[in-house]
Enzyme design. Structure first.
Site, mmCIF file in Angstrom:
data_model
loop_
_atom_site.group_PDB
_atom_site.id
_atom_site.type_symbol
_atom_site.label_atom_id
_atom_site.label_comp_id
_atom_site.label_asym_id
_atom_site.label_seq_id
_atom_site.Cartn_x
_atom_site.Cartn_y
_atom_site.Cartn_z
ATOM 1 N N LYS A 272 0.859 -1.189 0.000
ATOM 2 C CA LYS A 272 0.000 0.000 0.000
ATOM 3 C C LYS A 272 0.887 1.228 0.000
ATOM 4 C CE LYS A 272 -3.451 2.589 2.719
ATOM 5 N NZ LYS A 272 -4.412 2.587 3.833
ATOM 6 N N LYS A 284 -10.283 12.530 8.529
ATOM 7 C CA LYS A 284 -9.821 12.058 9.836
ATOM 8 C C LYS A 284 -9.708 13.238 10.787
ATOM 9 C CE LYS A 284 -6.821 8.238 8.255
ATOM 10 N NZ LYS A 284 -7.542 7.111 8.871
ATOM 11 N N ASP A 295 1.389 5.858 5.797
ATOM 12 C CA ASP A 295 0.439 4.993 5.095
ATOM 13 C C ASP A 295 1.033 4.383 3.819
ATOM 14 O OD1 ASP A 295 -2.020 3.820 5.489
ATOM 15 O OD2 ASP A 295 -3.163 5.363 4.425
ATOM 16 N N ASP A 354 -12.313 7.266 3.516
ATOM 17 C CA ASP A 354 -11.137 6.918 4.326
ATOM 18 C C ASP A 354 -10.769 5.431 4.199
ATOM 19 O OD1 ASP A 354 -9.033 7.343 6.008
ATOM 20 O OD2 ASP A 354 -10.227 7.407 7.858
ATOM 21 N N ARG A 358 -7.936 -0.124 0.365
ATOM 22 C CA ARG A 358 -8.462 -1.306 -0.342
ATOM 23 C C ARG A 358 -8.778 -0.989 -1.798
ATOM 24 N NH1 ARG A 358 -13.227 -1.856 3.939
ATOM 25 N NH2 ARG A 358 -11.496 -1.022 5.189
HETATM 26 N N1 BES Z 1 -4.531 4.194 6.754
HETATM 27 C C1 BES Z 1 -5.689 3.883 7.496
HETATM 28 C C2 BES Z 1 -5.480 2.789 8.545
HETATM 29 C C3 BES Z 1 -4.490 3.069 9.644
HETATM 30 C C4 BES Z 1 -4.925 3.480 10.885
HETATM 31 C C5 BES Z 1 -3.138 2.864 9.456
HETATM 32 C C6 BES Z 1 -4.026 3.720 11.898
HETATM 33 C C7 BES Z 1 -2.223 3.098 10.469
HETATM 34 C C8 BES Z 1 -2.681 3.515 11.694
HETATM 35 C C9 BES Z 1 -6.800 3.425 6.554
HETATM 36 O O1 BES Z 1 -6.795 4.004 5.307
HETATM 37 C C10 BES Z 1 -8.103 3.812 7.185
HETATM 38 O O2 BES Z 1 -8.333 4.983 7.319
HETATM 39 N N2 BES Z 1 -8.912 2.819 7.561
HETATM 40 C C11 BES Z 1 -10.166 3.070 8.155
HETATM 41 C C12 BES Z 1 -11.155 2.111 7.551
HETATM 42 C C13 BES Z 1 -12.595 2.409 7.919
HETATM 43 C C14 BES Z 1 -13.022 3.720 7.305
HETATM 44 C C15 BES Z 1 -13.457 1.288 7.439
HETATM 45 C C16 BES Z 1 -10.056 2.843 9.652
HETATM 46 O O3 BES Z 1 -9.351 1.929 10.069
HETATM 47 O O4 BES Z 1 -10.635 3.625 10.393
HETATM 48 ZN ZN ZN Z 2 -4.989 4.647 4.617
HETATM 49 MN MN MN Z 3 -7.848 5.844 5.269
#
Ligand code: BES
Ligand code: ZN
Ligand code: MN
Length: 503
Positions: A272, A284, A295, A354, A358
């Site tokens: 990623k 966020k 990320d 966010d 994926r």
């Molecule tokens: N990059 C984030 C996940 C992440 C969180 C990486 C903390 C490192 C530390 C990812 O893109 C994300 O924002 N995921 C969301 C998914 C949700 C919206 C279903 C999450 O985990 O809140």
């Molecule tokens: Zn992310």
């Molecule tokens: Mn995200």
């Protein structure tokens, strides 16, 4: 830092710092007793007064006062022998190097504890990796004199116990090979850390491409392609390109290939590469966004691993692919309710901008599946906060429907000393991804969030043997441990090299 095989025994090694490792009660250790006698009970008295019991993390440092050829003696605890696994030596190597730097030692000689010849090489490798990784510093943006000061430690020697005899040629070869492998792996991990620790303003998708190009330039066996956004559009990568639409930085697909003379299998590593994740319109909060330059840790890991694999050699053809972009907010950004068409034709309704990782990975997986057609593929992604909730900040979540492949991967990770744990791809959760307007939507409910992300990716992996590794937790740390200073860890590089590189 230079590593070497020190052939003098512990008592006559001339070095700034003599380091020995004990498994619990130091008085049971022959080297400790010999040094204790030489120092007129100095070591045992110090151990008593400082309650040193040889537990993991405990240490003693003494000025030898001429009792040995070494200026100082350090005793490091590692815990009971029955419980010690090889990766514990990585922390010991890190602590040894840190102690040396703290007291301004230029050289150290570490007495390898008796482990049996089978584990000697592995322990030396871990110690050397720890010494390099434990003194890693990302100091590019620090201007103070203290920050610019180089480490004092330059020579790290290994004393391998030989019971009074001369070291054998086989022992010397083991030491040399272990040191070499450690140096290559630690350099790749450090390279990944540098990429992760760079601010997003510098580490843009184009810069990730430039890092890959620099690696390809180093090795005749490595080639690189950096695909423009236009090329990705021609390929139909609608999910990937939607994520980067809000950014002024052009999205890039980075594709590195290592080719041995004769390849057994073709293996693809997908990382990623979201160089900054603001969340997009599903913005966020500031505290969650603060660290989102990390990320692209998956991309950093797969790209840096190619450097080590090309140096060490592999019997497989190895591809590293990273779909790189920034997830930002602007008049051009993708929106909630948008319906995207992926490279394989699947349509996806966006219910959370966010959940961008994926989308980028889904198209990267289709690209790999159709253009590379590998025998095995792996993806490494800081994908979900839910995975951190499930497993904590130090353990990666591993998901796969291919049991044999998954087990082989987990075994490599264990040997490399990186914590990974399998989560199920519970098919029933797939319901959460149903959409009334498209073939699926990009997020499900809060519960099972790591798994629904895995199920989303599985749609694109189809039948190609595939393992998904969610590294959201271990990719970066807010509190340091000996061989991992805070910030980007370079997590997964060591496991990838362990899985793929020749011995
Ligand atoms: N990059 C984030 C996940 C992440 C969180 C990486 C903390 C490192 C530390 C990812 O893109 C994300 O924002 N995921 C969301 C998914 C949700 C919206 C279903 C999450 O985990 O809140
Ligand atoms: Zn992310
Ligand atoms: Mn995200």
């Amino acid at each position: 830092m230079e590593f070497s095989h020190v052939v003098e025994p512990a008592l006559s090694a001339s070095t700034d710092l003599l380091v020995m490792v004990v498994f619990g009660d130091p008085s049971k250790d022959a080297t400790f007793r010999a040094l204790d006698t030489a120092t007129g009970k100095g070591l045992s008295e110090a151990a008593k007064s400082e309650s040193f019991e040889g537990k993991s993390g405990q240490s003693l440092v003494l000025w030898s006062n001429g009792a040995t050829k070494a200026k100082r003696i350090a005793v490091l605890g590692i815990g009971p022998k029955s419980e010690v696994e090889l990766p514990a030596f990585r922390d010991v190597g890190a602590v040894a190097a840190q102690v040396a730097n703290k007291v301004g030692a230029k050289s150290l000689a570490l007495v390898l504890p008796a482990l049996g010849s089978q584990r000697e090489g592995g322990a030396i490798q871990m110690l050397a990796e720890g010494a390099i990784l434990g003194t890693y510093k990302f100091g590019r943006y620090l201007t103070g004199a203290e920050a610019k000061k180089a480490s004092s430690l330059q020579h790290f020697g290994f004393i391998v116990e030989t019971k009074g005899k001369k070291p054998t040629a086989a022992q010397s070869r083991t030491v040399k090979a272990s040191i070499e492998r450690a140096s290559v792996i630690a350099a790749a991990v450090s390279r990944a850390r540098d990429m992760i620790n760079e601010p997003a303003a510098y580490m843009t998708p184009s810069q990730v491409g430039a890092e890959a190009e620099a690696i390809a330039k180093k090795h005749d066996s490595v080639t690189v392609q950096v695909l423009s956004a236009k090329k990705c559009e021609d390929l139909g990568m609608g999910m990937f390109l939607a994520v980067g639409k809000g950014s002024d930085q052009e999205s890039k697909l980075v594709h590195l290939v290592y080719k041995p003379k004769k390849a057994k299998k073709k293996i693809a590593l997908i990382g990623k590469g979201v160089t900054f994740d603001s969340g997009g319109y599903s913005l966020k909060p500031s505290n969650a966004m603060e660290d989102m330059k990390v990320d692209m840790s998956g991309a950093a890991a797969v790209i840096a691993a190619i450097d080590a694999i090309a140096t060490l050699g592999s019997e497989h053809e190895v591809h590293a692919i990273a779909a790189c972009c920034e997830n930002l907010v602007s008049g051009r950004a993708y929106k909630l309710g948008d319906v995207l068409t992926s490279m394989d034709g699947t349509t996806v309704e966006i219910n959370n901008t966010d959940a961008e990782g994926r989308l980028t990975l889904g198209d990267a997986i289709t690209y790999v599946r159709t253009k590379v057609q590998p025998d095995e593929m792996f993806d490494f992604a800081t994908l979900t906060g839910a995975c951190m909730v499930a497993l904590g900040p130090y353990t990666a979540g591993v998901m796969s429907d291919h049991d044999g492949l998954c087990r082989a991967w987990l075994a490599a990770a264990e040997r490399a000393g990186e914590d990974m744990w399998r989560l199920p791809l519970t098919t029933r959760l797939r319901e959460q991804l149903k959409s009334p307007v498209a073939d699926m939507r990009n997020t499900g409910d809060r519960f099972g969030g790591a798994i629904t992300a895995g199920l989303f990716l599985k749609t694109f992996a189809k039948d190609t043997p595939w393992v998904h590794v969610d590294i959201a937790g271990p990719a970066s740390l807010s509190t340091s441990r000996p061989h991992q200073p805070r910030g980007g860890t370079g997590f997964a590089v060591a496991s990838i090299v362990e899985y793929l590189a020749k011995r």
